[in-house]
Design a protein around this motif. Sequence first.
Motif, PDB file in Angstrom:
ATOM      1  N   GLU A  79     -75.489  36.172  -8.225  1.00  0.00           N
ATOM      2  CA  GLU A  79     -76.893  35.781  -8.125  1.00  0.00           C
ATOM      3  C   GLU A  79     -76.998  34.270  -7.987  1.00  0.00           C
ATOM      4  OE1 GLU A  79     -79.595  38.498 -10.565  1.00  0.00           O
ATOM      5  OE2 GLU A  79     -77.741  38.494 -11.739  1.00  0.00           O
ATOM      6  N   TYR A 124     -78.576  42.780  -0.401  1.00  0.00           N
ATOM      7  CA  TYR A 124     -79.178  41.477  -0.712  1.00  0.00           C
ATOM      8  C   TYR A 124     -80.597  41.760  -1.188  1.00  0.00           C
ATOM      9  CZ  TYR A 124     -75.532  39.895   2.536  1.00  0.00           C
ATOM     10  OH  TYR A 124     -74.343  39.671   3.182  1.00  0.00           O
ATOM     11  N   GLU A 181     -75.166  42.343  -4.208  1.00  0.00           N
ATOM     12  CA  GLU A 181     -74.334  43.347  -4.870  1.00  0.00           C
ATOM     13  C   GLU A 181     -73.457  44.024  -3.832  1.00  0.00           C
ATOM     14  OE1 GLU A 181     -74.561  47.441  -7.552  1.00  0.00           O
ATOM     15  OE2 GLU A 181     -76.403  46.360  -7.098  1.00  0.00           O
ATOM     16  N   HIS A 233     -84.939  33.842  -5.803  1.00  0.00           N
ATOM     17  CA  HIS A 233     -83.756  34.351  -6.509  1.00  0.00           C
ATOM     18  C   HIS A 233     -83.073  35.330  -5.549  1.00  0.00           C
ATOM     19  CE1 HIS A 233     -81.338  35.663  -9.944  1.00  0.00           C
ATOM     20  NE2 HIS A 233     -81.416  36.865  -9.399  1.00  0.00           N
ATOM     21  N   ARG A 259     -79.987  37.957  -5.034  1.00  0.00           N
ATOM     22  CA  ARG A 259     -78.995  38.788  -5.721  1.00  0.00           C
ATOM     23  C   ARG A 259     -78.202  39.529  -4.649  1.00  0.00           C
ATOM     24  NH1 ARG A 259     -78.341  44.161  -7.681  1.00  0.00           N
ATOM     25  NH2 ARG A 259     -77.508  44.257  -9.794  1.00  0.00           N
TER      26      ARG A 259
END
Length: 142
Positions: A13, A94, A108, A104, A106
Amino acid sequence: MSTATQTRSVIVEREIAQPAAKIWKALTQSHLISEWLMNNDFVAQVGHKFKLRGEWGGILDCEVLAIEPERSLSYAWDHANDDPLYALKSVVTYTLTPTATGTHLRVEQAGFRPEQKQAYGGAHAGWKQFLEKLEGVVDQQA
């Protein structure tokens, strides 16, 4: 679920002091993706199959799975390899969330098998470097 079939995710992140629209552009425009991730033939269209070409010579077969403009992007990320410790079928997602100071982000990457410790560690370090480059690409946009 047995432990043999459980997978792990790499999650990285980052707070970026830019609006989601600028970051989205860097995530979805092929020439910008080449600057921070890998050479590619990406098109932001669900079902589009594309390749990411790594500087190490590897080729990843990918397919766009989901798009929510300026909010979320997912694609399959398949790395074929003769060595099962490095062969990887995963999904990269995303997620962009507006904040008071920007966005923000993130990332994964899901799908690492328990025995893929080196690939998992490499991906964790790799995504940190990719996001640092992404932030530079976003900052350079007008």
